[in-house]
Design an enzyme around this catalytic site. Structure first.
Site, PDB file in Angstrom:
ATOM      1  N   ASP A   1      -9.306   2.875  -2.675  1.00  0.00           N
ATOM      2  CA  ASP A   1     -10.324   3.331  -1.713  1.00  0.00           C
ATOM      3  C   ASP A   1     -11.608   3.812  -2.374  1.00  0.00           C
ATOM      4  OD1 ASP A   1      -8.315   2.719  -0.005  1.00  0.00           O
ATOM      5  OD2 ASP A   1      -7.803   4.789   0.499  1.00  0.00           O
TER       6      ASP A   1
ATOM      7  N   GLU B   1       2.268   5.076  -4.189  1.00  0.00           N
ATOM      8  CA  GLU B   1       2.219   6.016  -5.342  1.00  0.00           C
ATOM      9  C   GLU B   1       3.524   6.814  -5.430  1.00  0.00           C
ATOM     10  OE1 GLU B   1      -0.167   5.642  -3.017  1.00  0.00           O
ATOM     11  OE2 GLU B   1      -1.323   4.320  -4.330  1.00  0.00           O
TER      12      GLU B   1
ATOM     13  N   ASP C   1       0.830  -1.210   0.000  1.00  0.00           N
ATOM     14  CA  ASP C   1       0.000   0.000   0.000  1.00  0.00           C
ATOM     15  C   ASP C   1       0.867   1.265   0.000  1.00  0.00           C
ATOM     16  OD1 ASP C   1      -2.305   1.583   0.181  1.00  0.00           O
ATOM     17  OD2 ASP C   1      -2.519   1.325   2.349  1.00  0.00           O
TER      18      ASP C   1
HETATM   19  O1  MIG Z   1      -4.248   6.217   4.226  1.00  0.00           O
HETATM   20  O2  MIG Z   1      -3.832   0.996   5.757  1.00  0.00           O
HETATM   21  O3  MIG Z   1      -6.025   1.866   0.280  1.00  0.00           O
HETATM   22  O4  MIG Z   1      -6.970  -0.278   1.809  1.00  0.00           O
HETATM   23  O5  MIG Z   1      -7.061   0.063   4.596  1.00  0.00           O
HETATM   24  C1  MIG Z   1      -4.983   5.030   4.213  1.00  0.00           C
HETATM   25  C2  MIG Z   1      -5.020   1.733   5.836  1.00  0.00           C
HETATM   26  C3  MIG Z   1      -4.049   3.856   4.151  1.00  0.00           C
HETATM   27  C4  MIG Z   1      -5.155   2.891   2.243  1.00  0.00           C
HETATM   28  C5  MIG Z   1      -5.550   1.616   1.583  1.00  0.00           C
HETATM   29  C6  MIG Z   1      -6.585   0.923   2.416  1.00  0.00           C
HETATM   30  C7  MIG Z   1      -6.042   0.671   3.795  1.00  0.00           C
HETATM   31  C8  MIG Z   1      -5.606   1.977   4.439  1.00  0.00           C
HETATM   32  N1  MIG Z   1      -4.628   2.659   3.574  1.00  0.00           N
END
Ligand code: MIG
Length: 627
Positions: free
Chosen positions: A416, A307, A304
């Site tokens: 999201d 980007e 995660d």
């Molecule tokens: O700023 O880890 O897309 O699936 O639950 C949010 C917390 C950070 C974004 C991910 C999401 C995840 C969440 N993350």
């Protein structure tokens, strides 16, 4: 046929696996004007592709920008989401695919400014362009896919159903989730761990208070057929004494500012640094860190914030504090209130920050902004390469950010979304474009991530998503519980998820064929029925594998919908766990689909497995024919 045109690229992205000579003397289908590629479209031309983007399957009429972005509002006005997938397929009087291979921002104005014009503008005019022609839409896609290499294939169990939630903060939450699924007889193969399992959001750490024995938890669940899938974030907490930070810092493996110091950003762990995934040594080093978790029995991960998402940088924050000082001594009027708020909001994912750090790559030192779209890809690659060495089986792996090339190392989830009816359709419309770009192991957060889900929304969403390779229910912290056991009576959920398991042999087989033959697992109808004028306009049905068609319900309160059959087909209905069939003729049908029924269509006989509580218990050979 693939033609390569080279516009003095400054960086080899690694997206392409075939070496092609530069095409000489063949004219481009585009005209070149003011550093843009333009093409006049005929009235009926359609444009497909662009992977993870908003709006329809036919992308004509909107403007898209490839720049991997952490944006949690996937509304129709957005130009960028998390992926940068620069492939379009133009289907008009001229028919061709085009892949714009560039690591930096590029804009696709597809009949937005001028409804008849395609105008593609790379921010940095240094790229490779590939033009692909063949005698069908499917053949163009396959040619393109042969250019970018084989798609990632996950382990078989990754075709099971998974439950996730940001907010399972302790071991007991996970055990409770497993118990509730299994007590209700709802099949499940995976439970995901979000950042809550970490100690202070530090990658590769485990909270000793809340998850005192993750190894045992992992083992106990596996005995019950459930695998734990933890998250790994891109940024590393800047904290002396934390080995990942100390080692990376000493070796120079983090992205640097213009003075050669580690560039410091604020993300979940607070002040953090960014592993330089474009530096192969750093990538290899980070990949080896997954061993801490594979050693305790973990077999899959989701990556995660790659980007990379930045809440702020140390530099930006200091500037903002300066700017905010003036509001100390005077009353806050409306304008200064909004000004102050914007000063903070602007810090997030700012171009200024993306322009302020550097990568140390084998191709030289590059400013992040100029190679931005490759960061998530290289994080996935780092994990994939390491995990393939650490274990014999391929890992389950999927990422949020991606560039074409990452499809060889993992899947992606679509980030999201919201618990909105429109996002069932959005998810359906994203699938073919993603498949064209090589991403086959994909799916959206079932039930919606942001905002609260309702029982009927979850039922309809599952009824669509039982066909997506990645089938995961996931929700944001603070939203209402949306597990399949969270809405009272669980029967209907048991039936729908059980149907997924009965379909797994077909879905898995279709997936493997698509991966091995460079084909699409999900296709718009007109890809299979090219001469069918009606099929060209269908935006809410898809072909799945070589014999199935889906037409899900995606509107609140709807109990029927119009379905177009491009040929005579068998309608397959699951009602309270029982399967029945009906022969229908080519053409339009008003199909009744009461809440809880699942209806799909098949052109050839289909084989269903017996119900099973997980993929381990599934008998892949004992199949029954329907249709
Ligand atoms: O700023 O880890 O897309 O699936 O639950 C949010 C917390 C950070 C974004 C991910 C999401 C995840 C969440 N993350």
């Amino acid at each position: 046929m693939i033609k390569r045109y080279s516009f003095s690229p400054i960086y080899d992205t690694g997206a392409v696996v075939k070496e092609l000579p530069i095409s000489k003397g063949t004219p481009l289908p585009f005209a070149l004007s003011e550093r843009s590629f333009t093409l006049q479209m005929d009235e009926n031309a359609r444009i497909y592709g662009l992977g993870e983007t908003v709006r329809g399957i036919n992308k004509r009429g909107w403007v898209y920008e490839s720049f991997c972005s952490d944006d949690p509002f996937h509304t129709e006005d957005k130009r960028s989401l998390y992926g940068a997938h620069n492939f379009i397929l133009v289907d008009g009087k001229e028919r061709f695919g085009a892949f714009f291979d560039t690591p930096s921002k590029i804009t696709f104005d597809l009949g937005y400014t001028d409804s008849d014009m395609i105008k593609i503008t790379p921010e940095c005019f240094a790229l490779e362009l590939y033009i692909i022609t063949a005698d069908s839409l499917k053949a163009i896609v396959s040619e393109f896919r042969s250019l970018i290499g084989k798609s990632y294939i996950p382990p078989k169990w990754a075709f099971g159903y998974g439950q996730s939630r940001w907010g399972y903060v302790k071991e007991d939450d996970i055990r409770c989730c497993a118990d509730k699924y299994q007590d209700a007889g709802i099949p499940i193969d995976m439970i995901y761990l979000d950042i809550d399992y970490m100690d202070s959001f530090k990658d590769f750490s485990i909270s000793p208070e809340r998850f005192p024995d993750l190894k045992k938890l992992c083992y106990d669940l596996k005995e019950r057929g459930i695998r734990l899938i933890p998250i790994i974030d891109a940024a590393v907490k800047k904290e002396e004494g934390y080995a990942v930070y100390d080692e990376g810092h000493a070796k120079g493996y983090f992205c640097k500012d213009e003075n050669g110091e580690d560039f410091v950003v604020g993300v979940w762990p607070g002040m953090s640094v960014l592993p330089d995934f474009l530096n192969p040594e750093a990538a290899k080093w980070f990949g080896q860190k997954y061993k801490a978790l594979t050693d305790i029995g973990i077999e899959g991960f989701w990556n995660d914030m790659n980007e990379p998402a930045l809440f702020y940088s140390e530099k930006g924050l200091n500037n903002a504090y300066e700017e905010l000082k003036h509001i100390d001594d005077k009353q806050l009027d409306a304008l200064s209130f909004f000004g102050a708020r914007d000063t903070l909001v602007r810090l997030q994912n700012s171009d200024d920050d993306y322009k302020s750090f550097y990568h140390n790559t084998p191709q030289g030192r590059f400013r992040h902004y100029d190679v931005h779209n490759l960061y998530g890809y290289h994080m996935t690659k780092s994990a994939y390469d390491a995990l393939c060495g650490l274990r014999e089986e391929p890992p389950l792996l999927f990422s949020r950010a991606s560039y074409i090339g990452a499809h060889r190392c993992g899947g992606i989830w679509t980030g999201d979304n919201h618990s909105w009816w429109s996002h069932i359709l959005q998810s359906l419309q994203q699938m073919p474009g993603l498949n064209m770009c090589g991403f086959l192991y994909t799916g959206s957060d079932i039930g919606g991530f942001n905002s609260s889900c309702t029982r009927d929304l979850l039922i309809r969403w599952l009824s669509f998503a039982l066909f997506t390779p990645l089938m995961r229910n996931h929700a944001a912290a603070g939203t209402r519980s949306q597990e399949a056991y969270a809405f009272g009576d669980t029967e209907v959920f048991r039936h729908i998820i059980t149907l997924r398991y009965r379909l797994i042999p077909y879905l898995y087989d279709s997936f493997i064929k698509a991966a091995e033959n460079d084909e699409m697992y999900f296709r718009p109808l007109c890809f299979d029925y090219e001469d069918d004028e009606v099929a060209k306009g269908i935006e809410d049905q898809l072909m799945v594998g070589d014999r199935l068609m889906i037409a899900p319900i995606y509107r609140q309160n709807a109990v029927s919908r119009n379905v177009y059959l491009p040929e005579d087909m068998t309608q397959v209905r699951m009602h309270e766990g029982e399967i029945s069939t009906e022969e229908l003729k080519k053409g339009w049908h008003d199909v009744s689909v009461p809440l809880g029924d699942v209806v799909f269509f098949t052109a050839k006989p289909l084989f269903l497995a017996k119900p099973a509580e997980n993929t381990t218990a599934l008998d892949w050979d004992d199949l029954e024919s329907v249709g």
